[in-house]
Scaffold this active site. Sequence first.
Site, PDB file in Angstrom:
ATOM      1  NE  ARG A 169      -2.182  -1.263   3.824  1.00 39.03           N
ATOM      2  CZ  ARG A 169      -2.079  -0.567   4.956  1.00 39.03           C
ATOM      3  NH1 ARG A 169      -2.511   0.668   5.003  1.00 39.03           N
ATOM      4  NH2 ARG A 169      -1.528  -1.097   6.030  1.00 39.03           N
ATOM      5  CB  VAL A 226       9.144  -6.356   8.789  1.00 37.29           C
ATOM      6  CG1 VAL A 226       9.028  -6.413   7.278  1.00 37.29           C
ATOM      7  CG2 VAL A 226       8.288  -5.258   9.392  1.00 37.29           C
ATOM      8  N   GLY A 252       5.987   0.341   7.893  1.00 38.19           N
ATOM      9  CA  GLY A 252       6.023   1.175   9.090  1.00 38.19           C
ATOM     10  C   GLY A 252       4.639   1.340   9.677  1.00 38.19           C
ATOM     11  CE1 TYR A 298       6.264   6.571  11.729  1.00 37.06           C
ATOM     12  CE2 TYR A 298       6.486   8.960  11.843  1.00 37.06           C
ATOM     13  CZ  TYR A 298       6.330   7.803  11.097  1.00 37.06           C
ATOM     14  OH  TYR A 298       6.256   7.881   9.721  1.00 37.06           O
ATOM     15  CE  LYS A 318       9.161   5.848  10.079  1.00 40.68           C
ATOM     16  NZ  LYS A 318       9.351   4.834   9.024  1.00 40.68           N
ATOM     17  CB  ILE A 337       3.114  11.076   1.915  1.00 40.86           C
ATOM     18  CG1 ILE A 337       4.547  11.640   2.053  1.00 40.86           C
ATOM     19  CG2 ILE A 337       2.879  10.460   0.547  1.00 40.86           C
ATOM     20  CD1 ILE A 337       4.912  12.744   1.093  1.00 40.86           C
TER      21      ILE A 337
HETATM   22  P1  NDP Z   1       0.585   2.818   5.004  1.00 42.36           P
HETATM   23  O1  NDP Z   1      -0.061   2.741   6.335  1.00 42.36           O
HETATM   24  O2  NDP Z   1      -0.187   3.256   3.825  1.00 42.36           O
HETATM   25  O3  NDP Z   1       1.273   1.389   4.658  1.00 42.36           O
HETATM   26  C1  NDP Z   1       2.044   0.762   5.616  1.00 42.36           C
HETATM   27  C2  NDP Z   1       2.724  -0.411   4.987  1.00 42.36           C
HETATM   28  O4  NDP Z   1       3.547  -1.062   5.960  1.00 42.36           O
HETATM   29  C3  NDP Z   1       1.755  -1.461   4.464  1.00 42.36           C
HETATM   30  O5  NDP Z   1       2.303  -2.027   3.295  1.00 42.36           O
HETATM   31  C4  NDP Z   1       1.725  -2.482   5.589  1.00 42.36           C
HETATM   32  O6  NDP Z   1       1.403  -3.798   5.157  1.00 42.36           O
HETATM   33  C5  NDP Z   1       3.182  -2.434   6.016  1.00 42.36           C
HETATM   34  N1  NDP Z   1       3.423  -2.949   7.357  1.00 42.36           N
HETATM   35  C6  NDP Z   1       3.068  -2.404   8.539  1.00 42.36           C
HETATM   36  N2  NDP Z   1       3.456  -3.196   9.561  1.00 42.36           N
HETATM   37  C7  NDP Z   1       4.073  -4.258   8.994  1.00 42.36           C
HETATM   38  C8  NDP Z   1       4.674  -5.428   9.502  1.00 42.36           C
HETATM   39  N3  NDP Z   1       4.764  -5.689  10.829  1.00 42.36           N
HETATM   40  N4  NDP Z   1       5.201  -6.322   8.636  1.00 42.36           N
HETATM   41  C9  NDP Z   1       5.131  -6.096   7.318  1.00 42.36           C
HETATM   42  N5  NDP Z   1       4.562  -5.019   6.759  1.00 42.36           N
HETATM   43  C10 NDP Z   1       4.032  -4.114   7.589  1.00 42.36           C
HETATM   44  O7  NDP Z   1       1.859   3.741   5.239  1.00 42.36           O
HETATM   45  P2  NDP Z   1       2.627   4.753   4.270  1.00 42.36           P
HETATM   46  O8  NDP Z   1       2.690   4.232   2.895  1.00 42.36           O
HETATM   47  O9  NDP Z   1       2.101   6.103   4.526  1.00 42.36           O
HETATM   48  O10 NDP Z   1       4.069   4.682   4.963  1.00 42.36           O
HETATM   49  C11 NDP Z   1       5.154   3.985   4.372  1.00 42.36           C
HETATM   50  C12 NDP Z   1       6.412   4.411   5.105  1.00 42.36           C
HETATM   51  O11 NDP Z   1       6.546   5.825   4.963  1.00 42.36           O
HETATM   52  C13 NDP Z   1       6.341   4.137   6.613  1.00 42.36           C
HETATM   53  O12 NDP Z   1       7.612   3.707   7.044  1.00 42.36           O
HETATM   54  C14 NDP Z   1       5.999   5.494   7.194  1.00 42.36           C
HETATM   55  O13 NDP Z   1       6.459   5.622   8.508  1.00 42.36           O
HETATM   56  C15 NDP Z   1       6.709   6.419   6.231  1.00 42.36           C
HETATM   57  N6  NDP Z   1       6.200   7.789   6.213  1.00 42.36           N
HETATM   58  C16 NDP Z   1       4.904   8.061   5.861  1.00 42.36           C
HETATM   59  C17 NDP Z   1       4.462   9.372   5.842  1.00 42.36           C
HETATM   60  C18 NDP Z   1       3.052   9.759   5.461  1.00 42.36           C
HETATM   61  O14 NDP Z   1       2.705  10.942   5.625  1.00 42.36           O
HETATM   62  N7  NDP Z   1       2.232   8.867   4.953  1.00 42.36           N
HETATM   63  C19 NDP Z   1       5.348  10.481   6.201  1.00 42.36           C
HETATM   64  C20 NDP Z   1       6.681  10.077   6.535  1.00 42.36           C
HETATM   65  C21 NDP Z   1       7.076   8.779   6.543  1.00 42.36           C
HETATM   66  P3  NDP Z   1      -0.166  -4.297   5.047  1.00 42.36           P
HETATM   67  O15 NDP Z   1      -0.773  -3.608   3.859  1.00 42.36           O
HETATM   68  O16 NDP Z   1      -0.093  -5.762   4.805  1.00 42.36           O
HETATM   69  O17 NDP Z   1      -0.810  -3.916   6.322  1.00 42.36           O
END
Ligand code: NDP
Length: 244
Positions: A13, A59, A87, A150, A154, A183
């Site tokens: 995602r 993970v 994350g 968090y 990070k 984002i």
């Molecule tokens: P989303 O919540 O949209 O997606 C999170 C993703 O992490 C999913 O693919 C989810 O898998 C996966 N995930 C969570 N926990 C686990 C786990 N234990 N094992 C495997 N997979 C896991 O988050 P974003 O796309 O927004 O965030 C992606 C990264 O960007 C993160 O590290 C976040 O901290 C960072 N980030 C995001 C920001 C934002 O504003 N959105 C800003 C700054 C950083 P599943 O679909 O199977 O649940």
Amino acid sequence: MSGRVSLVTGGSRGIGLAIARRLQRAGDTVAITYKSTAPDELVKDDGTGVPLRALACDVTSPDDVDATFTEIEATLGPVEVLVCSAGITDDALLLRMGEERWASVIETDLTACYRTTKRALGPMLRARAGRVVLVSSVVAYLGNPGQTNYAAAKAGLVGFARSLAREVASRSITVNVVAPGLIATDMLAAVATERADAMTERVPLGRLGEADEVAAAVQFLCSADASYVTGAVLAVDGGLGMGH
Ligand code: NDP
């Protein structure tokens, strides 16, 4: 650099999926991991005709991570590009933050990157090539009330990446960090609208970023064009964290 084997954790995602699609369009064979998203959603291609290779992997589980690499190595070959994007957030003010909440975010957002990168490194060292990109956050250096767990995770990624970058530079492996700002993904959708609006007002570019805008920066760091870039923290935040 095309035809490489790339792995994007949290590629099911949001930002991770956008990164996976970009690397795939650039010619890589891309594996992604998911935890809760149904795999049916992931095997669909986006018009390139090539579905992503989706593997179930929590993970936070060392066994899952090891099994994922073993499976990729057996079916696709050694991982040449690793992007750690999985994350979570679990917000609370510090006085209300129990040990469990602290530990789960540190485990998923920091320790899992240690574990995944360490597993990827052996074949990269043998190949004397590799790209590692870790997805941090602007919160690492600005801080954010309710996100001590968090922000600590990070910020930890930055020290981790810079130390590892020095360890493996002699083998032409680069280790870099992207620090996204606000984002538009599910993660941000979980934040109350008024709070998200207030945060957006502080962004010099005056809007939220798109997942694909982060993916473009990651694609650069994974590319041959970034061969002289290591230990860098590349902000993709509309200017929110500039100067830090
Ligand atoms: P989303 O919540 O949209 O997606 C999170 C993703 O992490 C999913 O693919 C989810 O898998 C996966 N995930 C969570 N926990 C686990 C786990 N234990 N094992 C495997 N997979 C896991 O988050 P974003 O796309 O927004 O965030 C992606 C990264 O960007 C993160 O590290 C976040 O901290 C960072 N980030 C995001 C920001 C934002 O504003 N959105 C800003 C700054 C950083 P599943 O679909 O199977 O649940």
